[in-house]
Design a protein around this motif. Structure first.
Motif, PDB file in Angstrom:
ATOM      1  N   ILE A   1     -10.126  -7.157  -3.235  1.00 33.77           N
ATOM      2  CA  ILE A   1      -8.849  -7.007  -2.523  1.00 33.77           C
ATOM      3  C   ILE A   1      -8.165  -5.710  -2.931  1.00 33.77           C
ATOM      4  O   ILE A   1      -7.668  -4.962  -2.079  1.00 33.77           O
ATOM      5  N   MET A   2      -8.135  -5.428  -4.212  1.00 31.98           N
ATOM      6  CA  MET A   2      -7.496  -4.188  -4.674  1.00 31.98           C
ATOM      7  C   MET A   2      -8.200  -2.969  -4.088  1.00 31.98           C
ATOM      8  O   MET A   2      -7.540  -2.010  -3.663  1.00 31.98           O
ATOM      9  N   GLN A   3      -9.508  -3.010  -4.034  1.00 32.68           N
ATOM     10  CA  GLN A   3     -10.246  -1.893  -3.442  1.00 32.68           C
ATOM     11  C   GLN A   3      -9.939  -1.771  -1.947  1.00 32.68           C
ATOM     12  O   GLN A   3      -9.764  -0.667  -1.434  1.00 32.68           O
ATOM     13  N   ASP A   4      -9.852  -2.905  -1.260  1.00 35.29           N
ATOM     14  CA  ASP A   4      -9.496  -2.881   0.163  1.00 35.29           C
ATOM     15  C   ASP A   4      -8.117  -2.260   0.369  1.00 35.29           C
ATOM     16  O   ASP A   4      -7.922  -1.454   1.288  1.00 35.29           O
TER      17      ASP A   4
ATOM     18  N   LEU B   1      -5.412   5.239   5.344  1.00 33.88           N
ATOM     19  CA  LEU B   1      -5.296   5.048   6.788  1.00 33.88           C
ATOM     20  C   LEU B   1      -4.763   6.301   7.473  1.00 33.88           C
ATOM     21  O   LEU B   1      -3.797   6.905   7.004  1.00 33.88           O
ATOM     22  N   ASP B   2      -5.399   6.685   8.555  1.00 32.67           N
ATOM     23  CA  ASP B   2      -4.927   7.822   9.350  1.00 32.67           C
ATOM     24  C   ASP B   2      -3.725   7.349  10.159  1.00 32.67           C
ATOM     25  O   ASP B   2      -3.836   6.490  11.014  1.00 32.67           O
TER      26      ASP B   2
ATOM     27  N   ALA C   1      -4.297 -11.628   1.600  1.00 32.45           N
ATOM     28  CA  ALA C   1      -4.735 -11.013   0.343  1.00 32.45           C
ATOM     29  C   ALA C   1      -3.676 -11.163  -0.744  1.00 32.45           C
ATOM     30  O   ALA C   1      -4.000 -11.456  -1.902  1.00 32.45           O
ATOM     31  N   VAL C   2      -2.408 -10.987  -0.395  1.00 29.02           N
ATOM     32  CA  VAL C   2      -1.318 -11.129  -1.373  1.00 29.02           C
ATOM     33  C   VAL C   2      -1.328 -12.527  -1.971  1.00 29.02           C
ATOM     34  O   VAL C   2      -1.207 -12.698  -3.190  1.00 29.02           O
ATOM     35  N   LEU C   3      -1.477 -13.514  -1.132  1.00 31.68           N
ATOM     36  CA  LEU C   3      -1.468 -14.896  -1.636  1.00 31.68           C
ATOM     37  C   LEU C   3      -2.689 -15.163  -2.507  1.00 31.68           C
ATOM     38  O   LEU C   3      -2.600 -15.888  -3.505  1.00 31.68           O
ATOM     39  N   THR C   4      -3.815 -14.559  -2.184  1.00 30.70           N
ATOM     40  CA  THR C   4      -5.015 -14.706  -3.012  1.00 30.70           C
ATOM     41  C   THR C   4      -4.790 -14.070  -4.379  1.00 30.70           C
ATOM     42  O   THR C   4      -5.114 -14.669  -5.413  1.00 30.70           O
TER      43      THR C   4
END
Length: 177
Positions: free
Chosen positions: A125-128, A135-136, A160-163
């Protein structure tokens, strides 16, 4: 308070962070330690926090506490949302705010926990989220495909935040800086 209101407050205070990024910092801090201190957050996003009248800081503290409450209650992903411009704003503004939110989130997480190895899914998740910061945002004439991609990223981040939050216990000691 919505994005526009928070944005206006932060602009009027010449804050170091804009609205989406400031919210990302708060969410990052609260994801690691739900008892994170709101005053620390305000000190991070505002240069002269102590000298700012309550009429400006109270809505910001309210945003922080509402975010804490939503995350602490373990509500599903539909109870939590990112503080971003409305869908009717230009896609360039929405994508820049999403990118800034991710930068803020990473800053907030790193503020309380600087760690090279993250547990389980959190590393991915952190890498994502790092990738989303690349992001362009130069979307001049975005189409429905761009709007849908942005919506999918927003939904991914909500989940992702909740995970991430679920990986960290409520009693994690908060580092003071």
């Amino acid at each position: 308070m919505g994005y526009q209101s928070i944005s206006e407050i932060l602009i009027s205070l010449d804050a170091d962070f804009e609205a989406a990024e400031a919210h990302g910092v708060a969410v990052g801090m609260l994801s690691i330690a739900i008892q994170a201190d709101a005053d620390n957050w305000l000190q991070l996003i505002l240069s002269d926090y102590a000298d700012i009248p309550a009429q400006y800081t109270e809505p910001l503290l309210d945003l922080f506490e509402k975010t804490r409450k939503v995350l602490a209650n373990g509500l599903d992903e539909f109870g939590f949302d990112l503080l971003l411009p409305d869908d009717d704003e230009p896609l360039a503004e929405q994508s820049e705010a999403l990118r800034a939110w991710c930068l803020g989130f990473l800053f907030g997480v790193g503020y309380l926990r600087s760690q090279v190895a993250w547990p389980g899914e959190v590393a991915e998740i952190m890498q994502d989220i790092v990738e989303i910061t690349k992001l362009d945002t130069n979307i001049e004439n975005g189409d429905d495909e761009d709007a849908n991609a942005l919506m999918e990223l927003r939904e991914y981040l909500r989940t992702a935040v909740l995970t991430v939050k679920d990986y960290f216990p409520e009693t994690l000691p908060v580092q003071s800086h």
